[in-house]
Design an enzyme around this catalytic site. Structure first.
Site, short mmCIF file in Angstrom:
data_model
loop_
_atom_site.label_atom_id
_atom_site.label_comp_id
_atom_site.label_asym_id
_atom_site.label_seq_id
_atom_site.Cartn_x
_atom_site.Cartn_y
_atom_site.Cartn_z
N ARG A 159 0.83 -1.20 0.00
CA ARG A 159 0.00 0.00 0.00
C ARG A 159 0.87 1.25 0.00
O ARG A 159 1.74 1.40 0.86
CB ARG A 159 -0.92 0.00 1.23
CG ARG A 159 -1.82 -1.21 1.24
CD ARG A 159 -2.80 -1.20 2.40
NE ARG A 159 -3.60 -2.42 2.35
CZ ARG A 159 -4.60 -2.72 3.18
NH1 ARG A 159 -4.91 -1.86 4.14
NH2 ARG A 159 -5.27 -3.83 3.05
N GLU A 161 -6.32 -1.21 14.71
CA GLU A 161 -7.18 -2.02 13.84
C GLU A 161 -6.36 -3.14 13.25
O GLU A 161 -5.41 -2.91 12.49
CB GLU A 161 -7.74 -1.12 12.73
CG GLU A 161 -8.62 -1.87 11.75
CD GLU A 161 -8.88 -1.06 10.48
OE1 GLU A 161 -8.93 0.18 10.56
OE2 GLU A 161 -9.02 -1.68 9.41
N SER A 183 -10.54 -5.96 9.50
CA SER A 183 -11.73 -5.27 9.09
C SER A 183 -12.56 -6.30 8.36
O SER A 183 -12.14 -6.82 7.33
CB SER A 183 -11.33 -4.11 8.16
OG SER A 183 -12.40 -3.23 7.98
N ARG A 237 0.58 -4.96 13.22
CA ARG A 237 -0.07 -4.39 14.41
C ARG A 237 -0.29 -5.45 15.49
O ARG A 237 -0.28 -5.13 16.68
CB ARG A 237 -1.40 -3.75 14.01
CG ARG A 237 -1.18 -2.51 13.14
CD ARG A 237 -2.48 -1.90 12.69
NE ARG A 237 -2.24 -0.80 11.76
CZ ARG A 237 -3.21 -0.20 11.05
NH1 ARG A 237 -4.46 -0.60 11.16
NH2 ARG A 237 -2.91 0.79 10.24
N ARG A 297 1.84 1.75 10.43
CA ARG A 297 1.40 2.01 9.05
C ARG A 297 2.60 1.86 8.13
O ARG A 297 3.43 2.74 8.05
CB ARG A 297 0.82 3.43 8.94
CG ARG A 297 0.14 3.73 7.60
CD ARG A 297 -0.54 5.07 7.61
NE ARG A 297 -1.61 5.14 8.59
CZ ARG A 297 -2.84 4.69 8.36
NH1 ARG A 297 -3.16 4.19 7.20
NH2 ARG A 297 -3.75 4.78 9.30
#
Length: 424
Positions: free
Chosen positions: A263, A350, A353, A392, A278
Site C-alpha cells: 500500500r 485495527e 476489518s 499491528r 502504518r
RNA sequence: GGACAGGUGGCCGAGUGGUUGAAGGCACCGGUCUCGAAAACCGGCAUACCGGUGAACCCGGUAUCGAGAGUUCGAAUCUCUCCCUGUCCGCCA
C-alpha cells in the site's frame, strides 16, 4: 457497482444511502448525471436498433437479388446510408455508456439497516474481550523491537524506503509462526480452503473488488504492464471465481491465504509514521467467503468470529467496532473492525476489518451462482476480513505481553510455532 | 524472447462472405413406453439489453462465435492489433 435498473427505479433509496454516508452533497451531481445519461442511452438504443433492423431487412434482399443474378445497386445504396447513421449513433451510444459506467463505478455501496448513519463518531463497540492493560510503564513496540534485535527499521528504510521493515532472528520467526498459526486455525478449525495466490494482479481484478478506479493512487503499479501489487489477498481470492457461475451446492465457498500486502498510503503521509503501525508492505492472512444473498448477514458474524478467534489465541484484549456508514469502506455494506489495545502507544489498533460487500463486488466481478431450484443465475454476496494483519498484532504482542524486566511473554498458541516462550 | 497451431453454446464439435443464434453429439429437463428402471422414441434446452403502461408470462427488436478495430450492401467466416491456451526452441529461479 450498482444495478442500473435499481438506480433508475429506486433513486430515493440510493440518495438516502449516500446521505447516511455523509456523501450526498458530493455525489448528487453524479447521480443526477447518471439518470440523465441513462435516459439518453435508452433513446439512442432505440434509434440505432431501429436502423439496424431496417438494414438487416435490406441486406437480406440484396442477398436474394444477387443470388438471382439481379443487380441491387439501389438497395446497397440504401444500406450504406443506414450504415452511416448506425455508425454515428453507435459512437454516440458508446460515449454515453462509457461515461455512465464510469459514474456507476464511483458510487459507494449501500449500507445495511443496522449500520448507523454518520461518520466515525457514530462507530460503536458491539462487544469486547479481555482487559486493556494500563500503559504508563510499557515501552512502545519500536523500542522493544530494536532493543531485542528483532525489528530493524533503519535497514528496512535503507534497502527499500521508509515504511519497509526488516524482521530479524526471532522477529522473522514470529512472522512465520503467525502465518502458520493463522492458516492452521482457519483451515483446521474453521473450514477454509488454503490457497496461495499471485501478489500481482491485472486491472480487471482490481476493478472487480473495487480498488480501482477510485483508489489507483494508493496502489503500486508495475511499470510497463497493466498490473498491480495487491493491497490485500482479498483481490486475488475474491476474483478466483470472476466471470463464473457456481452451483449453489458449492456455497458458501471459503478461502484463506497468506500474502504480503502493498500500500502506497498516498493520503496518509505523516500519520502513524513510527514503528509498525502504518507500513507500505506488510503480511496478512486473509479470509474470503462467497455466499448466497440470504445468508450474508449471518456469514459476516461467522467470519468475524473466525478473526476474533486468533486474537483470543494470542491473548490480546480487543473490541469489535461496528462502523458507521460514513466510515464504512467504499465497497462495503456492513463492516466490523477488530481493534486490539496497544498500551505502549496507548492506542486501539485495527488488526482486522470484516466486511459484507453484499452483491457490490459480485456485480463488478460478475460472480454468480445457479440456484438449486433451477432459477436464473444470481450474484453471490462476498465477504472478507483479515485474520489477521501481522504488524499491528506484533506491535500489540510486544506491548501487551511486555514484562516488568522488559522481556516479552509469548502466548502459548504462538510459542508452539515459535519454539520460544519469552523474547529477551 | 523466437517459431508454429489454436480459441465457436454447460461440455465435445461442424461451419471460410448472405434466412447460422449457429449442424451433429453429450449432459440436463419434460413426455411416450415400463410394475419400476434402463434402452428406444418424441419434444424442450444461451445470455444481455431495448420496446410492448409496473410485475409474472408472453410478443417484437438488437447484440453476442476470445477482446477491440477495419474491409463489405452484408462478417463466426476476410484484414489488423491485443489477450489467452497448446507444442517446439532459447533463457532463467
Amino acid at each position: 457497482m450498482h444495478d442500473l435498473r435499481m438506480v433508475r427505479e429506486h433513486i430515493d433509496a440510493l440518495r438516502a444511502a449516500m446521505r447516511r454516508r455523509g456523501a450526498l452533497d458530493a455525489l448528487s451531481p453524479t447521480i443526477e448525471r447518471a439518470i440523465a445519461l441513462d435516459k439518453s442511452r435508452r433513446e439512442t438504443i432505440q434509434a440505432v436498433e431501429e436502423r439496424k433492423a431496417a438494414r438487416n431487412a435490406v441486406t437480406q434482399q440484396v442477398g436474394q437479388k444477387k443470388r438471382g443474378g439481379e443487380s441491387a445497386d439501389d438497395l446497397q445504396q440504401q444500406s450504406r446510408a443506414l450504415g452511416d447513421e448506425i455508425a454515428r449513433l453507435d459512437r454516440e451510444l458508446a460515449e454515453t455508456e462509457g461515461e455512465l459506467s464510469a459514474l456507476l463505478l464511483e458510487l459507494p455501496n449501500i449500507t445495511l439497516d443496522q449500520v448507523p448513519a454518520g461518520g466515525e463518531e457514530n462507530n460503536s463497540a458491539v462487544r469486547s474481550w479481555g482487559t486493556p492493560r494500563e500503559g504508563a510503564r510499557v515501552q512502545p513496540h519500536w523500542e522493544v523491537g530494536a532493543r531485542l534485535g528483532i525489528i530493524d527499521f533503519e535497514r528496512g528504510a535503507k534497502i527499500s524506503g521508509s515504511g519497509f521493515i526488516v524482521f530479524r532472528g526471532l522477529g522473522a520467526r514470529i512472522v512465520r509462526s503467525l502465518m502458520n498459526l493463522m492458516l492452521d486455525v482457519h483451515t483446521g478449525q474453521h473450514g477454509y480452503e488454503e490457497t496461495w495466490v499471485p501478489v500481482v494482479v491485472n486491472r480487471a481484478s482490481m476493478i472487480g473488488t473495487a480498488q480501482l478506479p477510485k483508489f489507483e493512487d494508493d496502489m503500486y503499479a508495475l511499470k510497463g504492464e497493466d498490473a498491480f501489487l495487491i493491497p490485500t489477498a482479498e483481490v486475488p481470492l475474491t476474483n478466483l471465481y470472476r466471470d463464473e457461475v457456481l452451483p449453489e451446492s458449492q456455497l458458501p465457498k471459503s478461502f484463506t491465504a497468506y500474502s504480503p500486502c502493498f500500500r502506497r498510503e498516498a493520503g496518509a503521509a505523516g500519520k502513524d509514521t513510527r514503528g509498525l503501525l502504518r507500513v507500505h508492505e506488510f503480511d496478512k492472512v486473509e479470509l474470503v467467503r462467497l455466499v448466497t444473498p440470504e445468508t450474508s448477514g449471518e456469514q459476516l458474524e461467522i467470519l468475524t468470529g473466525h478473526a476474533e478467534k486468533i486474537l483470543k489465541l494470542l491473548e490480546l484484549p480487543y473490541r469489535v467496532v461496528r462502523l458507521a456508514a460514513g466510515d464504512t469502506g467504499f465497497a462495503s455494506a456492513h463492516t466490523y473492525d477488530l481493534e486490539t489495545f496497544a498500551p505502549g502507544v496507548g492506542k486501539w489498533l485495527e488488526v482486522s476489518s470484516c466486511s459484507n460487500f453484499s452483491d457490490f463486488q459480485a456485480r463488478r466481478a460478475n460472480i454468480r451462482y445457479k440456484p438449486t431450484d433451477g432459477g436464473k443465475p444470481r450474484f453471490v454476496h462476498t465477504l472478507n476480513g483479515s485474520g489477521l494483519a501481522f504488524p499491528r498484532v506484533i506491535a500489540s504482542i510486544l506491548e501487551h505481553h511486555q514484562q516488568e524486566d522488559g522481556s516479552v511473554r509469548v502466548p502459548a498458541a504462538l510459542s508452539t510455532y515459535l519454539g520460544a516462550e519469552r523474547l529477551v
